[in-house]
Every structure is written in structure tokens, then in C-alpha cells.
Design a protein around this motif. Structure first.
Motif, PDB file in Angstrom:
ATOM      1  N   ALA A  25       1.252   4.197 -18.654  1.00 50.73           N
ATOM      2  CA  ALA A  25       0.197   3.400 -18.353  1.00 50.73           C
ATOM      3  C   ALA A  25      -0.234   2.486 -19.679  1.00 50.73           C
ATOM      4  O   ALA A  25      -0.425   1.416 -19.475  1.00 50.73           O
ATOM      5  N   ALA A  26      -0.335   3.165 -20.813  1.00 46.42           N
ATOM      6  CA  ALA A  26      -0.816   2.657 -21.880  1.00 46.42           C
ATOM      7  C   ALA A  26       0.244   1.281 -22.170  1.00 46.42           C
ATOM      8  O   ALA A  26       0.002   0.133 -22.643  1.00 46.42           O
ATOM      9  N   ILE A  27       1.865   1.821 -22.185  1.00 44.01           N
ATOM     10  CA  ILE A  27       2.714   0.697 -22.613  1.00 44.01           C
ATOM     11  C   ILE A  27       2.586  -0.438 -21.643  1.00 44.01           C
ATOM     12  O   ILE A  27       2.799  -1.643 -21.934  1.00 44.01           O
ATOM     13  N   ILE A  28       2.492  -0.080 -20.387  1.00 45.63           N
ATOM     14  CA  ILE A  28       2.353  -1.263 -19.314  1.00 45.63           C
ATOM     15  C   ILE A  28       0.858  -2.174 -19.478  1.00 45.63           C
ATOM     16  O   ILE A  28       1.099  -3.587 -19.540  1.00 45.63           O
ATOM     17  N   SER A  29      -0.070  -1.586 -20.002  1.00 39.61           N
ATOM     18  CA  SER A  29      -1.258  -2.088 -19.954  1.00 39.61           C
ATOM     19  C   SER A  29      -1.074  -2.867 -21.348  1.00 39.61           C
ATOM     20  O   SER A  29      -1.709  -4.162 -21.282  1.00 39.61           O
ATOM     21  N   PHE A  30      -0.446  -2.655 -22.483  1.00 34.39           N
ATOM     22  CA  PHE A  30      -0.215  -3.181 -23.517  1.00 34.39           C
ATOM     23  C   PHE A  30       0.594  -4.593 -23.309  1.00 34.39           C
ATOM     24  O   PHE A  30       0.082  -5.804 -23.911  1.00 34.39           O
ATOM     25  N   SER A  31       1.546  -4.417 -22.784  1.00 30.46           N
ATOM     26  CA  SER A  31       2.388  -5.596 -22.284  1.00 30.46           C
ATOM     27  C   SER A  31       1.798  -6.539 -21.802  1.00 30.46           C
ATOM     28  O   SER A  31       2.095  -7.827 -21.642  1.00 30.46           O
ATOM     29  N   GLN A  32       0.722  -6.255 -20.902  1.00 25.46           N
ATOM     30  CA  GLN A  32      -0.172  -7.303 -20.167  1.00 25.46           C
ATOM     31  C   GLN A  32      -1.410  -7.885 -21.048  1.00 25.46           C
ATOM     32  O   GLN A  32      -1.688  -8.914 -20.711  1.00 25.46           O
ATOM     33  N   THR A  33      -1.578  -7.063 -21.977  1.00 26.21           N
ATOM     34  CA  THR A  33      -2.600  -7.600 -22.939  1.00 26.21           C
ATOM     35  C   THR A  33      -2.272  -8.170 -24.392  1.00 26.21           C
ATOM     36  O   THR A  33      -3.084  -8.503 -25.324  1.00 26.21           O
ATOM     37  N   TYR A  34      -1.091  -7.777 -24.806  1.00 25.24           N
ATOM     38  CA  TYR A  34      -0.691  -8.205 -26.250  1.00 25.24           C
ATOM     39  C   TYR A  34      -0.786  -9.477 -26.861  1.00 25.24           C
ATOM     40  O   TYR A  34      -0.975  -9.816 -27.769  1.00 25.24           O
ATOM     41  N   VAL A  57      -2.541   4.381  -9.792  1.00 21.94           N
ATOM     42  CA  VAL A  57      -1.556   5.346  -9.862  1.00 21.94           C
ATOM     43  C   VAL A  57      -2.230   6.576  -9.192  1.00 21.94           C
ATOM     44  O   VAL A  57      -1.520   7.179  -8.379  1.00 21.94           O
ATOM     45  N   ILE A  58      -3.345   6.985  -9.528  1.00 19.59           N
ATOM     46  CA  ILE A  58      -3.508   8.101  -8.873  1.00 19.59           C
ATOM     47  C   ILE A  58      -4.023   7.932  -7.341  1.00 19.59           C
ATOM     48  O   ILE A  58      -3.614   8.768  -6.642  1.00 19.59           O
ATOM     49  N   ASN A  59      -4.429   6.902  -7.014  1.00 19.45           N
ATOM     50  CA  ASN A  59      -4.373   6.602  -5.575  1.00 19.45           C
ATOM     51  C   ASN A  59      -3.086   5.663  -5.161  1.00 19.45           C
ATOM     52  O   ASN A  59      -3.198   4.546  -4.593  1.00 19.45           O
ATOM     53  N   MET A  60      -2.083   6.226  -5.265  1.00 21.19           N
ATOM     54  CA  MET A  60      -0.723   5.610  -5.319  1.00 21.19           C
ATOM     55  C   MET A  60      -0.333   5.386  -3.812  1.00 21.19           C
ATOM     56  O   MET A  60       0.235   4.461  -3.416  1.00 21.19           O
ATOM     57  N   ALA A  61      -1.243   6.288  -3.038  1.00 22.85           N
ATOM     58  CA  ALA A  61      -0.831   6.047  -1.629  1.00 22.85           C
ATOM     59  C   ALA A  61      -1.274   4.974  -0.727  1.00 22.85           C
ATOM     60  O   ALA A  61      -1.072   4.434   0.182  1.00 22.85           O
ATOM     61  N   ASP A  62      -2.242   4.164  -1.732  1.00 19.22           N
ATOM     62  CA  ASP A  62      -3.021   2.985  -1.232  1.00 19.22           C
ATOM     63  C   ASP A  62      -2.413   1.724  -1.645  1.00 19.22           C
ATOM     64  O   ASP A  62      -2.758   0.626  -1.303  1.00 19.22           O
ATOM     65  N   ILE A  63      -1.496   1.705  -2.500  1.00 18.15           N
ATOM     66  CA  ILE A  63      -0.933   0.764  -3.024  1.00 18.15           C
ATOM     67  C   ILE A  63       0.024  -0.140  -2.036  1.00 18.15           C
ATOM     68  O   ILE A  63       0.915   0.493  -1.436  1.00 18.15           O
ATOM     69  N   ALA A 264       4.508   1.457 -12.757  1.00 16.18           N
ATOM     70  CA  ALA A 264       3.861   2.770 -13.339  1.00 16.18           C
ATOM     71  C   ALA A 264       4.262   3.906 -12.323  1.00 16.18           C
ATOM     72  O   ALA A 264       4.452   4.841 -12.476  1.00 16.18           O
ATOM     73  N   SER A 265       3.937   3.565 -11.028  1.00 19.74           N
ATOM     74  CA  SER A 265       4.451   4.643 -10.097  1.00 19.74           C
ATOM     75  C   SER A 265       5.607   4.972 -10.070  1.00 19.74           C
ATOM     76  O   SER A 265       6.057   6.090  -9.761  1.00 19.74           O
ATOM     77  N   CYS A 266       6.630   4.109  -9.896  1.00 20.64           N
ATOM     78  CA  CYS A 266       7.988   4.434  -9.763  1.00 20.64           C
ATOM     79  C   CYS A 266       8.505   5.025 -11.111  1.00 20.64           C
ATOM     80  O   CYS A 266       9.283   5.955 -10.894  1.00 20.64           O
ATOM     81  N   LEU A 267       8.221   4.856 -12.202  1.00 21.42           N
ATOM     82  CA  LEU A 267       8.256   5.428 -13.710  1.00 21.42           C
ATOM     83  C   LEU A 267       7.976   7.029 -13.578  1.00 21.42           C
ATOM     84  O   LEU A 267       8.580   7.916 -13.672  1.00 21.42           O
ATOM     85  N   LEU A 268       6.673   7.114 -13.094  1.00 21.66           N
ATOM     86  CA  LEU A 268       6.195   8.454 -12.454  1.00 21.66           C
ATOM     87  C   LEU A 268       7.068   9.461 -11.970  1.00 21.66           C
ATOM     88  O   LEU A 268       7.431  10.390 -11.952  1.00 21.66           O
ATOM     89  N   LEU A 269       7.468   8.575 -10.866  1.00 22.12           N
ATOM     90  CA  LEU A 269       8.129   9.413  -9.637  1.00 22.12           C
ATOM     91  C   LEU A 269       9.702   9.532 -10.281  1.00 22.12           C
ATOM     92  O   LEU A 269      10.341  10.515  -9.459  1.00 22.12           O
ATOM     93  N   ILE A 270      10.072   8.867 -11.141  1.00 21.24           N
ATOM     94  CA  ILE A 270      11.562   9.213 -11.816  1.00 21.24           C
ATOM     95  C   ILE A 270      11.151  10.418 -12.901  1.00 21.24           C
ATOM     96  O   ILE A 270      12.257  11.086 -12.785  1.00 21.24           O
ATOM     97  N   PHE A 271      10.327  10.265 -13.533  1.00 15.43           N
ATOM     98  CA  PHE A 271      10.286  11.146 -14.728  1.00 15.43           C
ATOM     99  C   PHE A 271       9.595  12.622 -14.390  1.00 15.43           C
ATOM    100  O   PHE A 271      10.285  13.735 -14.964  1.00 15.43           O
ATOM    101  N   ILE A 272       8.988  12.861 -13.375  1.00  9.89           N
ATOM    102  CA  ILE A 272       8.397  14.117 -13.136  1.00  9.89           C
ATOM    103  C   ILE A 272       9.316  14.903 -12.866  1.00  9.89           C
ATOM    104  O   ILE A 272       9.258  16.003 -13.219  1.00  9.89           O
ATOM    105  N   PRO A 273      10.227  14.741 -11.715  1.00  4.89           N
ATOM    106  CA  PRO A 273      11.235  15.607 -11.314  1.00  4.89           C
ATOM    107  C   PRO A 273      12.141  16.348 -12.410  1.00  4.89           C
ATOM    108  O   PRO A 273      12.696  17.212 -12.637  1.00  4.89           O
ATOM    109  N   PHE A 274      12.180  15.141 -13.611  1.00  3.08           N
ATOM    110  CA  PHE A 274      13.060  15.646 -14.875  1.00  3.08           C
ATOM    111  C   PHE A 274      12.523  16.786 -15.504  1.00  3.08           C
ATOM    112  O   PHE A 274      13.134  17.614 -16.096  1.00  3.08           O
ATOM    113  N   TYR A 275      11.145  16.694 -15.373  1.00  2.00           N
ATOM    114  CA  TYR A 275      10.419  18.020 -16.140  1.00  2.00           C
ATOM    115  C   TYR A 275      10.735  19.145 -15.361  1.00  2.00           C
ATOM    116  O   TYR A 275      11.235  20.442 -16.052  1.00  2.00           O
TER     117      TYR A 275
END
Length: 297
Positions: A25-34, A57-63, A264-275
Motif C-alpha cells: 500500500a505504501a509503494i502504490i501510494s508513493f507512486s501516486q504522490t511522488y 483493500v480491507i473492504n476488498m469485496a466492495d471493490i 494492491a488487492s491482486c498483489l496481496l492475493l498473490i503474496f499471501i499464499p506464498f507465505y
């Protein structure tokens, strides 16, 4: 593993997932405000953007995402098919790479040293080939065979249907070569240990010693490095989806680059199963090493 160790493991895994989520979230936010970086209100804009993104992202089901000119769809529903497609390909590549790498290393260890040297040099050559060139070359070979013989061995490009065989085979090459080198080096190290000489002195054949004694210790090396294998496979899959025009999760992300909450949602869905896969690999390697399932940190 005791209950206390399970709780500690779960807590550490949860902390890693939360940290990863915050970093994404921080990286994406920085890319939008740099562009406002040198402005006095940059931090306020960055923090506000970060807060909104985390809430989304917390309310991903509403996106909602646009799937056509006249239709919007829930993100999780729209993402289900490309996500499962990429997951099937990724898991298949991982399985094929492990089987091919281990199998080739065991067979090579049984060959004469001159042939072993030739195979190692060939593996080094294939490892040095860039992923994009390897994928394009395989694709062009399939097309060239089709032009010369009118025989289409496999579909080289995904368009109306999902393709599996060629992307899995092509993406597995580099991870298989890396795993071969890793496991073959581990086999060579194990062969110099006293227990191998002792087993050979009892009359066991090279194959029996290799499969019954050395192979188990070599598998520990593979599962201990499962994270590196996963990241390598994932980076190859990103290129593969583009080259073969596959409609997987990375293609879905490319189509929605302008939507930070979708990225952000897609990246989380990719990374979480990796753990979970990484911790499973650590657990298996610890069990095989005779540590009673104790995971090293």
C-alpha cells in the motif's frame, strides 16, 4: 510442534503478511504522490492516500471493476477465473521444476564424471539464457514446425481459450536448471561424507545409497529454498503471460493499472499464499532433517 510453537509461528506469519500489506500500500501510494515530494503538503497527501487504499483493500469485496463498456463487476468475481488460471500454471510449473530438477540430478550423479561435466556445462548454458529469449525461441520453433509440416504441436498463443502445456513447459526450464544445479551440488557434498562410505562398505549399490540415504538430505535443500524457487517461478510467469497472451492475474493487473485498489488487492492475493507455501516448505525440511518439525527462523 508444541502448541506454543504453533502460536509463535502463526503470530510471525501474521506479522509478515501485515507488513507486506502495508509495504504494498505504501509503494502504490508513493507512486501516486511522488510528484508532490518536494511540496509542504506531500506527507499529508501520502498519508491520506495510504489510508484510503488500506480501507479499500480491507473492504476488498466492495471493490468494483469494469469488465466491459457497459458492465461493472465485483473484483473477487472478476478475478476468480484469471487468478485460478495463473495458480494452476504456477503450481504445475513448481511441481514440474522440482521433479525435473531432482530427477535429473539423481540420474546425473549415477553417470561417469566426464558426462557429468558435459551436463553441468549444458545446464550453465541454459541458465545464462534470458527468460524472454527462451520463451520467444520456443514459441518460434512451434510456429516454424507448423509452417513446414502443417502440424501444430501445441497452441503457441492463448486467445479464445486458456493454454497450459506450452507455458508450463517453457516456464519450467530455468527453475528446473537452477534446481538441478542446487541439488547436484548437494549430492556431491553428501557423497564425500563418512556415512556414504560406510553404506558403500556394507555392499550397497550407488543407486541404493543415493535413493535411500543421500536423496533425503538433498530434499531438505530443496524445501529449505522453496521461497527462492517460488519467486523465480512467479517472475517467469509474469513474462510468460505476456509472451503467450495468457489471460491470467498479471494480464488482469495490466488492464487495471489505473486502479490502485485493484493492484494492491491482486498483489496481496498473490503474496499471501506464498507465505503458507514457504512455511510448509520450512516445516517439511525440518521434519526431513529430523528436527521434529521445529522451524528455524
Amino acid at each position: 510442534m508444541t502448541r506454543r510453537k504453533w502460536i509463535i509461528t502463526l503470530a510471525k506469519m501474521t506479522a509478515e503478511i501485515l507488513t507486506t500489506s502495508l509495504m504494498i500500500a505504501a509503494i502504490i501510494s508513493f507512486s501516486q504522490t511522488y510528484l508532490l515530494l518536494w511540496k509542504p503538503h506531500w506527507f499529508q497527501a501520502f498519508f491520506l492516500n495510504l489510508k484510503e487504499l488500506l480501507v479499500s483493500v480491507i473492504n476488498m469485496a466492495d471493490i468494483r471493476v469494469r469488465v466491459s463498456d457497459y458492465q461493472n463487476q465485483n473484483l473477487l468475481e472478476a478475478l476468480a477465473e484469471p487468478y485460478m488460471y495463473s495458480a494452476k500454471v504456477l503450481l504445475s510449473v513448481l511441481i514440474v521444476s522440482i521433479i525435473a530438477g531432482l530427477g535429473l540430478s539423481v540420474m546425473t550423479a549415477l553417470l561417469p564424471k566426464k558426462i557429468q561435466s558435459a551436463i553441468k556445462e549444458a545446464a550453465f548454458f541454459f541458465e545464462s539464457i534470458p527468460d524472454v529469449i527462451a520463451l520467444f525461441s520456443i514459441q518460434l520453433i512451434i510456429i516454424w514446425i507448423f509452417k513446414k509440416s502443417a502440424i501444430l504441436l501445441v497452441n503457441p498463443v492463448g486467445y479464445m481459450e486458456n493454454i497450459y502445456l506450452l507455458p508450463i513447459a517453457a516456464t519450467s526450464i530455468i527453475p528446473s536448471v537452477i534446481l538441478f544445479q542446487m541439488t547436484f551440488f548437494a549430492i556431491r557434498e553428501e557423497q564425500n561424507k563418512p556415512y556414504v562410505e560406510f553404506a558403500a562398505s556394507k555392499g550397497l549399490t550407488r543407486l541404493k545409497v543415493l535413493t535411500s540415504h543421500i536423496f533425503r538430505n538433498v530434499c531438505v535443500v530443496v524445501f529449505s529454498n522453496i521461497q527462492m524457487i517460488l519467486w523465480m517461478t512467479l517472475s517467469n510467469l509474469l513474462i510468460t503471460e505476456y509472451v503467450f497472451n495468457m489471460k491470467g492475474i498479471f494480464s488482469f493487473m495490466f488492464r487495471h493499472l489505473g486502479s490502485p485498489e485493484v493492484l494492491a488487492s491482486c498483489l496481496l492475493l498473490i503474496f499471501i499464499p506464498f507465505y503458507f507455501i514457504e512455511y510448509a516448505g520450512r516445516f517439511i525440511s525440518a521434519r526431513m532433517a529430523g528436527q521434529g518439525g521445529r522451524i528455524k527462523w
